[in-house]
Design a protein around this motif. Structure first.
Motif, PDB file in Angstrom:
ATOM      1  N   ILE A  40      57.453 -68.345  34.502  1.00  0.00           N
ATOM      2  CA  ILE A  40      57.481 -66.881  34.394  1.00  0.00           C
ATOM      3  C   ILE A  40      56.068 -66.306  34.422  1.00  0.00           C
ATOM      4  N   ILE A  41      55.135 -66.959  33.732  1.00  0.00           N
ATOM      5  CA  ILE A  41      53.737 -66.503  33.758  1.00  0.00           C
ATOM      6  C   ILE A  41      53.189 -66.594  35.186  1.00  0.00           C
ATOM      7  N   GLY A  42      53.534 -67.664  35.891  1.00  0.00           N
ATOM      8  CA  GLY A  42      53.117 -67.818  37.285  1.00  0.00           C
ATOM      9  C   GLY A  42      53.647 -66.693  38.158  1.00  0.00           C
ATOM     10  N   ILE A  43      54.917 -66.352  37.971  1.00  0.00           N
ATOM     11  CA  ILE A  43      55.508 -65.248  38.737  1.00  0.00           C
ATOM     12  C   ILE A  43      54.786 -63.932  38.436  1.00  0.00           C
ATOM     13  N   ALA A  44      54.460 -63.728  37.154  1.00  0.00           N
ATOM     14  CA  ALA A  44      53.774 -62.487  36.754  1.00  0.00           C
ATOM     15  C   ALA A  44      52.393 -62.367  37.400  1.00  0.00           C
ATOM     16  N   MET A  45      51.791 -63.508  37.767  1.00  0.00           N
ATOM     17  CA  MET A  45      50.459 -63.491  38.389  1.00  0.00           C
ATOM     18  C   MET A  45      50.509 -63.178  39.886  1.00  0.00           C
ATOM     19  N   MET A  46      51.699 -63.115  40.466  1.00  0.00           N
ATOM     20  CA  MET A  46      51.831 -62.966  41.919  1.00  0.00           C
ATOM     21  C   MET A  46      51.418 -61.598  42.435  1.00  0.00           C
ATOM     22  N   PHE A  47      51.482 -60.578  41.573  1.00  0.00           N
ATOM     23  CA  PHE A  47      51.400 -59.202  42.062  1.00  0.00           C
ATOM     24  C   PHE A  47      50.119 -58.502  41.610  1.00  0.00           C
ATOM     25  N   SER A  48      49.701 -57.524  42.407  1.00  0.00           N
ATOM     26  CA  SER A  48      48.566 -56.675  42.050  1.00  0.00           C
ATOM     27  C   SER A  48      49.080 -55.310  41.612  1.00  0.00           C
ATOM     28  N   SER A  49      48.259 -54.582  40.885  1.00  0.00           N
ATOM     29  CA  SER A  49      48.699 -53.321  40.297  1.00  0.00           C
ATOM     30  C   SER A  49      48.640 -52.170  41.298  1.00  0.00           C
ATOM     31  N   THR A  50      49.804 -51.643  41.632  1.00  0.00           N
ATOM     32  CA  THR A  50      49.868 -50.468  42.505  1.00  0.00           C
ATOM     33  C   THR A  50      49.124 -49.294  41.876  1.00  0.00           C
ATOM     34  N   ILE A  51      49.346 -49.097  40.581  1.00  0.00           N
ATOM     35  CA  ILE A  51      48.812 -47.909  39.924  1.00  0.00           C
ATOM     36  C   ILE A  51      47.280 -47.959  39.821  1.00  0.00           C
ATOM     37  N   VAL A  52      46.708 -49.130  39.495  1.00  0.00           N
ATOM     38  CA  VAL A  52      45.251 -49.248  39.394  1.00  0.00           C
ATOM     39  C   VAL A  52      44.615 -49.184  40.778  1.00  0.00           C
ATOM     40  N   CYS A  53      45.195 -49.906  41.734  1.00  0.00           N
ATOM     41  CA  CYS A  53      44.632 -49.912  43.095  1.00  0.00           C
ATOM     42  C   CYS A  53      44.623 -48.518  43.706  1.00  0.00           C
ATOM     43  N   ILE A  54      45.748 -47.808  43.587  1.00  0.00           N
ATOM     44  CA  ILE A  54      45.833 -46.491  44.212  1.00  0.00           C
ATOM     45  C   ILE A  54      44.985 -45.477  43.454  1.00  0.00           C
ATOM     46  N   LYS A  55      44.925 -45.619  42.128  1.00  0.00           N
ATOM     47  CA  LYS A  55      44.082 -44.724  41.333  1.00  0.00           C
ATOM     48  C   LYS A  55      42.615 -44.846  41.754  1.00  0.00           C
ATOM     49  N   LEU A  56      42.200 -46.052  42.159  1.00  0.00           N
ATOM     50  CA  LEU A  56      40.809 -46.290  42.537  1.00  0.00           C
ATOM     51  C   LEU A  56      40.580 -46.215  44.042  1.00  0.00           C
ATOM     52  N   LEU A  57      41.609 -45.796  44.779  1.00  0.00           N
ATOM     53  CA  LEU A  57      41.494 -45.663  46.228  1.00  0.00           C
ATOM     54  C   LEU A  57      41.257 -44.194  46.569  1.00  0.00           C
ATOM     55  N   PRO A  58      40.153 -43.849  47.210  1.00  0.00           N
ATOM     56  CA  PRO A  58      39.895 -42.433  47.527  1.00  0.00           C
ATOM     57  C   PRO A  58      40.997 -41.850  48.408  1.00  0.00           C
ATOM     58  N   THR A  59      41.533 -40.715  48.020  1.00  0.00           N
ATOM     59  CA  THR A  59      42.633 -40.101  48.759  1.00  0.00           C
ATOM     60  C   THR A  59      42.220 -39.714  50.166  1.00  0.00           C
ATOM     61  N   THR A  60      41.052 -39.108  50.304  1.00  0.00           N
ATOM     62  CA  THR A  60      40.646 -38.609  51.615  1.00  0.00           C
ATOM     63  C   THR A  60      39.827 -39.623  52.400  1.00  0.00           C
ATOM     64  N   ALA A  61      39.173 -40.558  51.713  1.00  0.00           N
ATOM     65  CA  ALA A  61      38.251 -41.451  52.413  1.00  0.00           C
ATOM     66  C   ALA A  61      38.907 -42.706  52.974  1.00  0.00           C
ATOM     67  N   LEU A  62      39.923 -43.222  52.300  1.00  0.00           N
ATOM     68  CA  LEU A  62      40.458 -44.505  52.727  1.00  0.00           C
ATOM     69  C   LEU A  62      41.922 -44.492  53.157  1.00  0.00           C
ATOM     70  N   HIS A  63      42.718 -43.578  52.665  1.00  0.00           N
ATOM     71  CA  HIS A  63      44.138 -43.619  52.985  1.00  0.00           C
ATOM     72  C   HIS A  63      44.397 -43.556  54.488  1.00  0.00           C
ATOM     73  N   HIS A  64      43.541 -42.863  55.211  1.00  0.00           N
ATOM     74  CA  HIS A  64      43.740 -42.746  56.646  1.00  0.00           C
ATOM     75  C   HIS A  64      42.887 -43.763  57.390  1.00  0.00           C
ATOM     76  N   LYS A  65      42.290 -44.662  56.681  1.00  0.00           N
ATOM     77  CA  LYS A  65      41.468 -45.684  57.298  1.00  0.00           C
ATOM     78  C   LYS A  65      42.129 -47.048  57.135  1.00  0.00           C
ATOM     79  N   HIS A  66      41.561 -48.003  57.843  1.00  0.00           N
ATOM     80  CA  HIS A  66      42.179 -49.318  57.930  1.00  0.00           C
ATOM     81  C   HIS A  66      42.232 -50.033  56.579  1.00  0.00           C
ATOM     82  N   THR A  67      41.175 -49.945  55.806  1.00  0.00           N
ATOM     83  CA  THR A  67      41.145 -50.629  54.502  1.00  0.00           C
ATOM     84  C   THR A  67      42.266 -50.137  53.601  1.00  0.00           C
ATOM     85  N   GLY A  68      42.418 -48.817  53.530  1.00  0.00           N
ATOM     86  CA  GLY A  68      43.469 -48.248  52.708  1.00  0.00           C
ATOM     87  C   GLY A  68      44.858 -48.668  53.166  1.00  0.00           C
ATOM     88  N   GLU A  69      45.070 -48.702  54.481  1.00  0.00           N
ATOM     89  CA  GLU A  69      46.377 -49.111  55.012  1.00  0.00           C
ATOM     90  C   GLU A  69      46.678 -50.563  54.673  1.00  0.00           C
TER      91      GLU A  69
END
Length: 389
Positions: free
Chosen positions: A117-146
């Motif tokens: 179960i701990i191994g399964i929990a390690m499989m995923f990254s945080s949507t909320i932290v990643c998106i919170k730290l992703l610039p809305t205007t700078a990266l969402h329309h760029k390749h890195t953000g996609e």
């Protein structure tokens, strides 16, 4: 109850204002300050907030709005291409991270099922932290953000499948097969229905009454939450429903207007989310779980960038982009917290193993936030050079 909620909100937001001020003066990320405030005011410390579950449910709305706003910035054609391109990367990386979590847990003496179960929990990254730290205007329309968003969505789909398995283990009745089939059937129907509804009904309503700003605000919130509830009813996640609602609107010019006006509402609930993470942690177990949690969090931050670097090389991504994607996805997910709570409730793991996952998530949130704000463009960067809205 009413006075209790008002009192709780007073403590949370007055406290958040204070810790945010301190964080800004000391050039620290505010996310970490909100989690620390939750630990301080929660049941394990000062016990001034005794309703962390209520706060957790309310903060869940923040994640829903976050995914809705993210969907508004994603063009469907770009998203489909990215999902096709990155699906095998999400699968292979998830397996690698599961092996990492399982191995470390076995070394620290946890049972095979707890380590699994701990191994399964390690499989995923945080949507909320990643998106919170992703610039809305700078990266969402760029390749890195996609790339980041595509991998997060694929991980979310895997996480939903894991949660369905755990739910079926909890219920263990004749409807188990239907529990698996229901979301598989519902997803294409939900996507098709959302795009048809937006095209033939929602956009016509908005265009007719677009001079009433309050109306657009209400309709967009109603559309977001309706899709979230529909998705949850269909066996998917509310977050996925909200994301579909946003993507269905993304091709309309009104999408950016809606995104701009919903951001304050999203931030209100996201403060509750980070607060509830801290408030729900039991400090009495900290001594037992801190060492394995530290090892898991540090391993995650070191190994995830390497894994993504070499997997993304397979689809001819350049080294700079691959490293950035890997570091942005270096933390553990909020889905990991859900897996920990559910697995503990149905007796698959003990409270200690559950708190290892929770502590790993909190530590990885903190480490990842520091790494990103110090090295990559983000909305809350300490450096003016890196700050991008």
């Amino acid at each position: 109850m009413e006075s209790s909620i008002v009192h709780s909100f007073f403590l949370i937001f007055a406290g958040a204002a204070i810790v945010a001020s301190i964080a800004l003066y000391t050039r620290q990320p505010m996310i970490i300050a909100y989690i620390a405030l939750g630990i301080l005011l929660g049941p394990s410390a000062l016990s001034l907030i005794n309703e962390p579950k209520l706060m957790d449910e309310m903060s869940h709305i923040g994640i829903i709005f976050l995914l809705f706003l993210l969907g508004l910035d994603m063009q469907p054609s770009h998203l489909i291409n990215m999902l096709k391109k990155a699906s095998w990367i999400a699968l292979l990386s998830s397996i690698a991270f599961a092996i990492l979590g399982f191995s470390v847990s076995i070394l620290y003496g946890y049972s095979q099922i707890e380590s699994f179960i701990i191994g399964i929990a390690m499989m995923f990254s945080s949507t909320i932290v990643c998106i919170k730290l992703l610039p809305t205007t700078a990266l969402h329309h760029k390749h890195t953000g996609e790339l980041v968003v595509g991998l997060l969505l694929l991980q979310d789909m895997i996480a939903i499948a894991v949660l369905l398995v755990l739910y079926s283990t909890a219920s263990a009745d004749d409807s188990t097969i239907m529990q698996y089939l229901k979301p598989l059937i519902a997803l294409p129907l939900l996507v098709t229905g959302a795009f048809l509804f937006v095209k033939y009904i929602l956009l016509k309503l908005i265009s007719r009454f677009d001079r009433f700003h309050e109306y657009i605000f209400l309709v967009s919130i109603g559309w977001c939450l309706s899709m979230a509830v529909l998705a949850e009813t269909a066996g998917l996640s509310a977050e996925m429903g909200a994301f579909i609602a946003g993507v269905a609107l993304a091709t309309s010019p009104i999408s950016q207007y809606i995104a701009t006006h919903l951001k304050p509402l999203r931030d209100f609930f996201l403060i509750l989310f980070f607060f509830s993470i801290g408030a729900s942690f039991n400090l009495d177990l900290l001594g037992l779980v801190i060492l394995p949690a530290l090892i898991l969090a540090i391993s995650s931050m070191l190994i995830k960038p390497v894994v993504f670097r070499y997997l993304l090389k397979g689809i001819k991504e350049d080294a700079s982009t691959s490293w950035e994607v890997g570091f942005r996805l270096g933390q553990v997910s909020e889905f990991s917290l859900l897996i920990a709570y559910l697995a503990a409730n149905i007796g698959l793991i003990g409270q200690e193993a559950s708190h290892v996952i929770q502590a790993t998530a909190i530590l990885s949130f903190a480490m990842s936030t520091y790494i990103v704000i110090l090295n990559f463009p983000n909305p809350i960067a300490i450096s003016d050079k890196l700050r991008r809205d």
